[in-house]
Motif scaffolding. Structure first.
Motif, PDB file in Angstrom:
ATOM      1  N   VAL A  57      -2.767  -2.818  -9.395  1.00  0.00           N
ATOM      2  CA  VAL A  57      -3.751  -1.918 -10.005  1.00  0.00           C
ATOM      3  C   VAL A  57      -3.196  -0.496 -10.060  1.00  0.00           C
ATOM      4  O   VAL A  57      -3.293   0.194 -11.079  1.00  0.00           O
ATOM      5  CB  VAL A  57      -5.077  -1.949  -9.216  1.00  0.00           C
ATOM      6  N   LEU A  58      -2.607  -0.058  -8.946  1.00  0.00           N
ATOM      7  CA  LEU A  58      -2.038   1.282  -8.902  1.00  0.00           C
ATOM      8  C   LEU A  58      -0.888   1.423  -9.890  1.00  0.00           C
ATOM      9  O   LEU A  58      -0.799   2.416 -10.617  1.00  0.00           O
ATOM     10  CB  LEU A  58      -1.552   1.599  -7.486  1.00  0.00           C
ATOM     11  N   LYS A  59      -0.003   0.429  -9.915  1.00  0.00           N
ATOM     12  CA  LYS A  59       1.189   0.491 -10.749  1.00  0.00           C
ATOM     13  C   LYS A  59       0.879   0.429 -12.241  1.00  0.00           C
ATOM     14  O   LYS A  59       1.448   1.177 -13.045  1.00  0.00           O
ATOM     15  CB  LYS A  59       2.140  -0.643 -10.362  1.00  0.00           C
ATOM     16  N   VAL A  60      -0.036  -0.459 -12.619  1.00  0.00           N
ATOM     17  CA  VAL A  60      -0.278  -0.738 -14.039  1.00  0.00           C
ATOM     18  C   VAL A  60      -1.387   0.139 -14.626  1.00  0.00           C
ATOM     19  O   VAL A  60      -1.309   0.557 -15.793  1.00  0.00           O
ATOM     20  CB  VAL A  60      -0.626  -2.233 -14.235  1.00  0.00           C
ATOM     21  N   ILE A  61      -2.403   0.445 -13.824  1.00  0.00           N
ATOM     22  CA  ILE A  61      -3.591   1.111 -14.372  1.00  0.00           C
ATOM     23  C   ILE A  61      -3.760   2.545 -13.879  1.00  0.00           C
ATOM     24  O   ILE A  61      -3.880   3.481 -14.684  1.00  0.00           O
ATOM     25  CB  ILE A  61      -4.871   0.307 -14.028  1.00  0.00           C
ATOM     26  N   ILE A  62      -3.743   2.735 -12.581  1.00  0.00           N
ATOM     27  CA  ILE A  62      -4.133   4.030 -12.012  1.00  0.00           C
ATOM     28  C   ILE A  62      -3.057   5.103 -12.162  1.00  0.00           C
ATOM     29  O   ILE A  62      -3.326   6.198 -12.671  1.00  0.00           O
ATOM     30  CB  ILE A  62      -4.515   3.862 -10.523  1.00  0.00           C
ATOM     31  N   ILE A  63      -1.829   4.792 -11.724  1.00  0.00           N
ATOM     32  CA  ILE A  63      -0.778   5.807 -11.738  1.00  0.00           C
ATOM     33  C   ILE A  63      -0.448   6.292 -13.153  1.00  0.00           C
ATOM     34  O   ILE A  63      -0.307   7.507 -13.368  1.00  0.00           O
ATOM     35  CB  ILE A  63       0.485   5.294 -11.011  1.00  0.00           C
ATOM     36  N   PRO A  64      -0.333   5.416 -14.157  1.00  0.00           N
ATOM     37  CA  PRO A  64      -0.103   5.921 -15.524  1.00  0.00           C
ATOM     38  C   PRO A  64      -1.215   6.875 -15.992  1.00  0.00           C
ATOM     39  O   PRO A  64      -0.936   7.897 -16.625  1.00  0.00           O
ATOM     40  CB  PRO A  64      -0.072   4.644 -16.368  1.00  0.00           C
ATOM     41  N   GLN A  65      -2.467   6.528 -15.682  1.00  0.00           N
ATOM     42  CA  GLN A  65      -3.574   7.421 -16.051  1.00  0.00           C
ATOM     43  C   GLN A  65      -3.498   8.738 -15.290  1.00  0.00           C
ATOM     44  O   GLN A  65      -3.794   9.806 -15.842  1.00  0.00           O
ATOM     45  CB  GLN A  65      -4.913   6.744 -15.755  1.00  0.00           C
ATOM     46  N   MET A  66      -3.102   8.665 -14.026  1.00  0.00           N
ATOM     47  CA  MET A  66      -3.006   9.864 -13.208  1.00  0.00           C
ATOM     48  C   MET A  66      -1.989  10.843 -13.803  1.00  0.00           C
ATOM     49  O   MET A  66      -2.254  12.042 -13.915  1.00  0.00           O
ATOM     50  CB  MET A  66      -2.594   9.494 -11.785  1.00  0.00           C
ATOM     51  N   PHE A  67      -0.846  10.329 -14.210  1.00  0.00           N
ATOM     52  CA  PHE A  67       0.169  11.200 -14.798  1.00  0.00           C
ATOM     53  C   PHE A  67      -0.283  11.748 -16.149  1.00  0.00           C
ATOM     54  O   PHE A  67       0.033  12.889 -16.502  1.00  0.00           O
ATOM     55  CB  PHE A  67       1.490  10.445 -14.948  1.00  0.00           C
ATOM     56  N   THR A  68      -1.030  10.937 -16.901  1.00  0.00           N
ATOM     57  CA  THR A  68      -1.561  11.418 -18.169  1.00  0.00           C
ATOM     58  C   THR A  68      -2.509  12.596 -17.955  1.00  0.00           C
ATOM     59  O   THR A  68      -2.412  13.623 -18.635  1.00  0.00           O
ATOM     60  CB  THR A  68      -2.319  10.291 -18.899  1.00  0.00           C
ATOM     61  N   LEU A  69      -3.403  12.459 -16.997  1.00  0.00           N
ATOM     62  CA  LEU A  69      -4.355  13.528 -16.703  1.00  0.00           C
ATOM     63  C   LEU A  69      -3.665  14.761 -16.120  1.00  0.00           C
ATOM     64  O   LEU A  69      -4.091  15.895 -16.356  1.00  0.00           O
ATOM     65  CB  LEU A  69      -5.420  13.011 -15.722  1.00  0.00           C
ATOM     66  N   ALA A  70      -2.607  14.532 -15.368  1.00  0.00           N
ATOM     67  CA  ALA A  70      -1.939  15.636 -14.675  1.00  0.00           C
ATOM     68  C   ALA A  70      -0.911  16.352 -15.545  1.00  0.00           C
ATOM     69  O   ALA A  70      -0.452  17.437 -15.173  1.00  0.00           O
ATOM     70  CB  ALA A  70      -1.254  15.115 -13.412  1.00  0.00           C
ATOM     71  N   LEU A  71      -0.546  15.784 -16.677  1.00  0.00           N
ATOM     72  CA  LEU A  71       0.569  16.312 -17.461  1.00  0.00           C
ATOM     73  C   LEU A  71       0.452  17.797 -17.815  1.00  0.00           C
ATOM     74  O   LEU A  71       1.426  18.537 -17.677  1.00  0.00           O
ATOM     75  CB  LEU A  71       0.766  15.471 -18.723  1.00  0.00           C
ATOM     76  N   PRO A  72      -0.712  18.273 -18.292  1.00  0.00           N
ATOM     77  CA  PRO A  72      -0.795  19.716 -18.595  1.00  0.00           C
ATOM     78  C   PRO A  72      -0.517  20.589 -17.375  1.00  0.00           C
ATOM     79  O   PRO A  72       0.159  21.622 -17.485  1.00  0.00           O
ATOM     80  CB  PRO A  72      -2.245  19.880 -19.081  1.00  0.00           C
TER      81      PRO A  72
END
Length: 221
Positions: free
Chosen positions: A134-149
């Motif tokens: 869950v962390l690898k496939v779903i959560i972490i990619p979203q986290m980096f997307t939100l954190a990118l700015p």
């Protein structure tokens, strides 16, 4: 002193500036992820440790952290039998910047993680996924997307902070500018530092452009 001579002298320190910038940012990001992970643990001790480090990191001037890393860290290592007196100055610069900004990166990632809907965990578990997947496939990619700015903003802060490494004798653009100004007995000092400021501005624009391309390519909002 001609403009071309000034630019040539200042750009001689650019490779080292970029090396310190990129390396320290990567290490600081790893530290930030570890800090985020510790802060999310259920036990109180882990959360307290995370808060203490984050508070020290965010409350201590980067210049002070660099000086402590260069002058005091080798003394600490000597107590365990490690002689760091001949180590590269770049190591201490990278270490100081990474440690100094690790708390900021931890808060950046933690904030992005907390913005993710926790219901996604339940939905993933309901279809048989384990926590690691869950962390690898779903959560972490979203986290980096939100954190990118915020990652972009922090990266540019690192760029400006690299100018501090001259205080421990590292040959970067800022030290080259200071050496050049001293060599001319201050006659061209204003001109030299204006050119240096423009170079930093151009580098900032280049990285902003690269971040923009990445965001556009991956359709991040």
């Amino acid at each position: 002193m001609s403009l071309s001579e000034i630019i040539k002298n200042l750009l001689s320190g650019l490779p080292n500036t970029l090396f310190i910038l990129i390396t320290s940012f990567i290490i600081s990001s790893v530290i930030g992820l570890l800090v985020m992970w510790v802060s999310l643990q259920n036990d109180k001790f882990s959360r307290v440790i995370s808060k203490i480090y984050t508070g020290l990191s965010r409350g201590t001037p980067p210049l002070l952290v660099l000086l402590l890393a260069y002058y005091e860290f080798p003394r600490l290592l000597s107590f365990v039998g490690i002689d760091a007196n001949d180590w590269s100055k770049n190591f201490f610069a990278i270490f100081g910047l990474a440690i100094g900004f690790g708390g900021y990166m931890g808060e950046l990632f933690r904030s992005a993680y907390n913005d993710i809907d926790s219901a996604q965990f339940d939905a993933a578990y309901s279809v048989g996924m384990n926590k690691k997947d869950v962390l690898k496939v779903i959560i972490i990619p979203q986290m980096f997307t939100l954190a990118l700015p915020n990652i972009q903003t922090m990266f540019l802060s690192f760029l400006k902070a690299t100018s501090l490494v001259y205080v421990i004798g590292i040959a970067d653009m800022y030290r080259d500018a200071t050496t050049l100004a001293n060599a001319s007995q201050g006659v061209f000092q204003l001109k030299i530092f204006i050119v240096l400021g423009i170079i930093y501005w151009i580098i900032t624009l280049i990285f902003e452009f690269l971040f923009g391309l990445y965001i556009k390519k991956h359709n991040y909002s």
